[in-house]
Motif scaffolding. Structure first.
Motif, mmCIF file in Angstrom:
data_model
loop_
_atom_site.group_PDB
_atom_site.id
_atom_site.type_symbol
_atom_site.label_atom_id
_atom_site.label_comp_id
_atom_site.label_asym_id
_atom_site.label_seq_id
_atom_site.Cartn_x
_atom_site.Cartn_y
_atom_site.Cartn_z
ATOM 1 N N MET A 122 6.477 7.716 -10.217
ATOM 2 C CA MET A 122 5.460 7.515 -9.192
ATOM 3 C C MET A 122 6.085 7.773 -7.824
ATOM 4 N N SER A 123 5.295 8.328 -6.901
ATOM 5 C CA SER A 123 5.839 8.639 -5.585
ATOM 6 C C SER A 123 6.192 7.365 -4.833
ATOM 7 N N LYS A 124 7.081 7.505 -3.888
ATOM 8 C CA LYS A 124 7.554 6.365 -3.113
ATOM 9 C C LYS A 124 6.552 5.954 -2.045
ATOM 10 N N CYS A 125 5.924 6.907 -1.403
ATOM 11 C CA CYS A 125 5.057 6.600 -0.261
ATOM 12 C C CYS A 125 3.757 7.394 -0.364
ATOM 13 N N ARG A 126 2.655 6.667 -0.537
ATOM 14 C CA ARG A 126 1.338 7.297 -0.604
ATOM 15 C C ARG A 126 0.492 6.672 0.492
ATOM 16 N N ILE A 127 0.089 7.493 1.447
ATOM 17 C CA ILE A 127 -0.682 7.014 2.591
ATOM 18 C C ILE A 127 -2.033 7.724 2.593
ATOM 19 N N TYR A 128 -3.068 6.945 2.819
ATOM 20 C CA TYR A 128 -4.416 7.506 2.917
ATOM 21 C C TYR A 128 -5.046 7.088 4.231
ATOM 22 N N LEU A 129 -5.721 8.042 4.864
ATOM 23 C CA LEU A 129 -6.600 7.754 5.992
ATOM 24 C C LEU A 129 -8.005 7.835 5.433
ATOM 25 N N SER A 130 -8.735 6.767 5.542
ATOM 26 C CA SER A 130 -10.029 6.664 4.891
ATOM 27 C C SER A 130 -11.104 6.357 5.915
ATOM 28 N N GLY A 131 -12.327 6.742 5.592
ATOM 29 C CA GLY A 131 -13.449 6.450 6.471
ATOM 30 C C GLY A 131 -14.480 7.559 6.429
ATOM 31 N N ALA A 132 -15.508 7.362 7.189
ATOM 32 C CA ALA A 132 -16.603 8.335 7.252
ATOM 33 C C ALA A 132 -16.148 9.623 7.934
ATOM 34 N N HIS A 133 -16.993 10.637 7.816
ATOM 35 C CA HIS A 133 -16.738 11.895 8.511
ATOM 36 C C HIS A 133 -16.838 11.667 10.022
ATOM 37 N N SER A 134 -16.177 12.524 10.785
ATOM 38 C CA SER A 134 -16.214 12.485 12.256
ATOM 39 C C SER A 134 -15.695 11.169 12.832
ATOM 40 N N THR A 135 -14.650 10.626 12.207
ATOM 41 C CA THR A 135 -14.042 9.413 12.756
ATOM 42 C C THR A 135 -12.633 9.670 13.277
ATOM 43 N N GLY A 136 -12.115 10.891 13.096
ATOM 44 C CA GLY A 136 -10.802 11.232 13.626
ATOM 45 C C GLY A 136 -9.668 11.185 12.618
ATOM 46 N N LYS A 137 -9.979 11.133 11.316
ATOM 47 C CA LYS A 137 -8.936 11.063 10.299
ATOM 48 C C LYS A 137 -8.012 12.283 10.361
ATOM 49 N N THR A 138 -8.585 13.459 10.396
ATOM 50 C CA THR A 138 -7.775 14.678 10.424
ATOM 51 C C THR A 138 -7.032 14.796 11.750
ATOM 52 N N THR A 139 -7.632 14.358 12.825
ATOM 53 C CA THR A 139 -6.952 14.370 14.129
ATOM 54 C C THR A 139 -5.709 13.482 14.075
ATOM 55 N N ILE A 140 -5.848 12.294 13.503
ATOM 56 C CA ILE A 140 -4.697 11.397 13.359
ATOM 57 C C ILE A 140 -3.643 12.055 12.474
ATOM 58 N N LEU A 141 -4.079 12.661 11.387
ATOM 59 C CA LEU A 141 -3.155 13.341 10.483
ATOM 60 C C LEU A 141 -2.381 14.422 11.235
ATOM 61 N N ASN A 142 -3.074 15.208 12.013
ATOM 62 C CA ASN A 142 -2.417 16.267 12.785
ATOM 63 C C ASN A 142 -1.453 15.700 13.823
ATOM 64 N N ASP A 143 -1.804 14.566 14.416
ATOM 65 C CA ASP A 143 -0.894 13.914 15.362
ATOM 66 C C ASP A 143 0.401 13.473 14.687
ATOM 67 N N LEU A 144 0.302 13.113 13.412
ATOM 68 C CA LEU A 144 1.463 12.595 12.688
ATOM 69 C C LEU A 144 2.363 13.679 12.109
ATOM 70 N N LYS A 145 1.849 14.892 11.974
ATOM 71 C CA LYS A 145 2.626 15.966 11.338
ATOM 72 C C LYS A 145 4.030 16.124 11.916
ATOM 73 N N PRO A 146 4.177 16.182 13.231
ATOM 74 C CA PRO A 146 5.543 16.370 13.750
ATOM 75 C C PRO A 146 6.423 15.120 13.621
ATOM 76 N N LEU A 147 5.821 13.989 13.288
ATOM 77 C CA LEU A 147 6.572 12.732 13.248
ATOM 78 C C LEU A 147 7.013 12.312 11.856
ATOM 79 N N LEU A 148 6.339 12.817 10.826
ATOM 80 C CA LEU A 148 6.596 12.357 9.469
ATOM 81 C C LEU A 148 7.015 13.499 8.561
ATOM 82 N N ASN A 149 7.969 13.235 7.716
ATOM 83 C CA ASN A 149 8.424 14.218 6.740
ATOM 84 C C ASN A 149 7.730 13.934 5.411
#
Length: 183
Positions: free
Chosen positions: A1-28
Motif C-alpha cells: 500500500m502507498s505511504k501517502c494518499r491525499i485527496y482534495l474533495s468537494g463540489a465542482h468550482s471550489t478550487g480543488k485543481t487550483t490548490i493541486l496546481n499550487d502544490l505541484k512545485p512543493l510536493l514530490n
C-alpha cells in the motif's frame, strides 16, 4: 500500500485543481488531476449531454466512470507504492445522491470495489474544500455552479464522510498561501 494518499474533495468550482496546481512545485508526489474533465472528454460530451434533469442516464454513466477511475487510480498508485494526491474522491457518490436520489447512491455503493476503496480511505489524508463565491467559475464543461447548490453539496459530502467513518480536514479559507502552509 502507498505511504501517502491525499485527496482534495468537494463540489465542482471550489478550487480543488487550483490548490493541486499550487502544490505541484512543493510536493514530490504523483499528481492525479482533472479525472472528471478527462472522463467528460473521453465521452466527447458537452455539459448539456449529461445534465441530471434532462440526461439522467448519461449523468449516472459519467459519475460511475469517474468513480471507477478514482478507485483505479488509488489501486494503481497503491500497488506501485506511489505517494499521490488527487483532486477528486467520493464526490461522484454525492453527485448521484443530490441530483438523482438515494436509490442511485445505494446502487453506486454496490459497485464492485467501492466498499474496499472507501475502507482504504480511512487511512488517507482527505481535505474537503468549502465552496467560496470567489472560486465559482462557469467553465461550460461541468455543471453550472450556484453557491447554494455547492453549499448543499459540501454539507452532504461532510455527512457522507462521517457516515463512512472517514476522517477529513476542511479547507474553509481562500488564502491560497495559507492553504499551502497547511501542507
Amino acid at each position: 500500500m502507498s505511504k501517502c494518499r491525499i485527496y482534495l474533495s468537494g463540489a465542482h468550482s471550489t478550487g480543488k485543481t487550483t490548490i493541486l496546481n499550487d502544490l505541484k512545485p512543493l510536493l514530490n508526489l504523483q499528481f492525479e488531476e482533472e479525472i472528471a474533465r478527462r472522463v467528460i472528454m473521453k465521452f466527447g460530451w458537452k455539459r448539456d449531454d449529461f445534465l441530471p434533469k434532462t440526461q439522467p442516464e448519461n449523468f449516472l454513466k459519467l459519475n460511475e466512470e469517474i468513480l471507477r477511475r478514482q478507485i483505479q487510480t488509488d489501486e494503481e498508485n497503491s500497488i506501485m507504492s506511489k505517494d499521490f494526491i488527487a483532486d477528486r474522491c467520493i464526490d461522484p457518490l454525492i453527485y448521484v445522491q443530490k441530483y438523482i436520489g438515494n436509490e442511485a447512491l445505494r446502487k453506486f455503493r454496490e459497485i464492485p470495489g467501492v466498499l474496499e476503496w472507501t475502507d482504504r480511505l480511512k487511512t488517507a489524508l482527505i481535505f474537503v474544500v468549502k465552496p467560496q463565491k470567489e472560486c465559482i467559475v462557469d467553465d461550460e464543461v461541468r455543471l453550472s455552479p450556484k453557491l447554494e447548490e455547492l453549499d448543499a453539496f459540501h454539507n452532504s459530502i461532510l455527512r457522507e464522510y462521517k457516515l463512512l467513518g472517514i476522517p477529513v480536514f476542511e479547507i474553509t479559507e481562500l488564502d491560497r498561501q495559507k492553504e499551502k502552509r497547511l501542507y
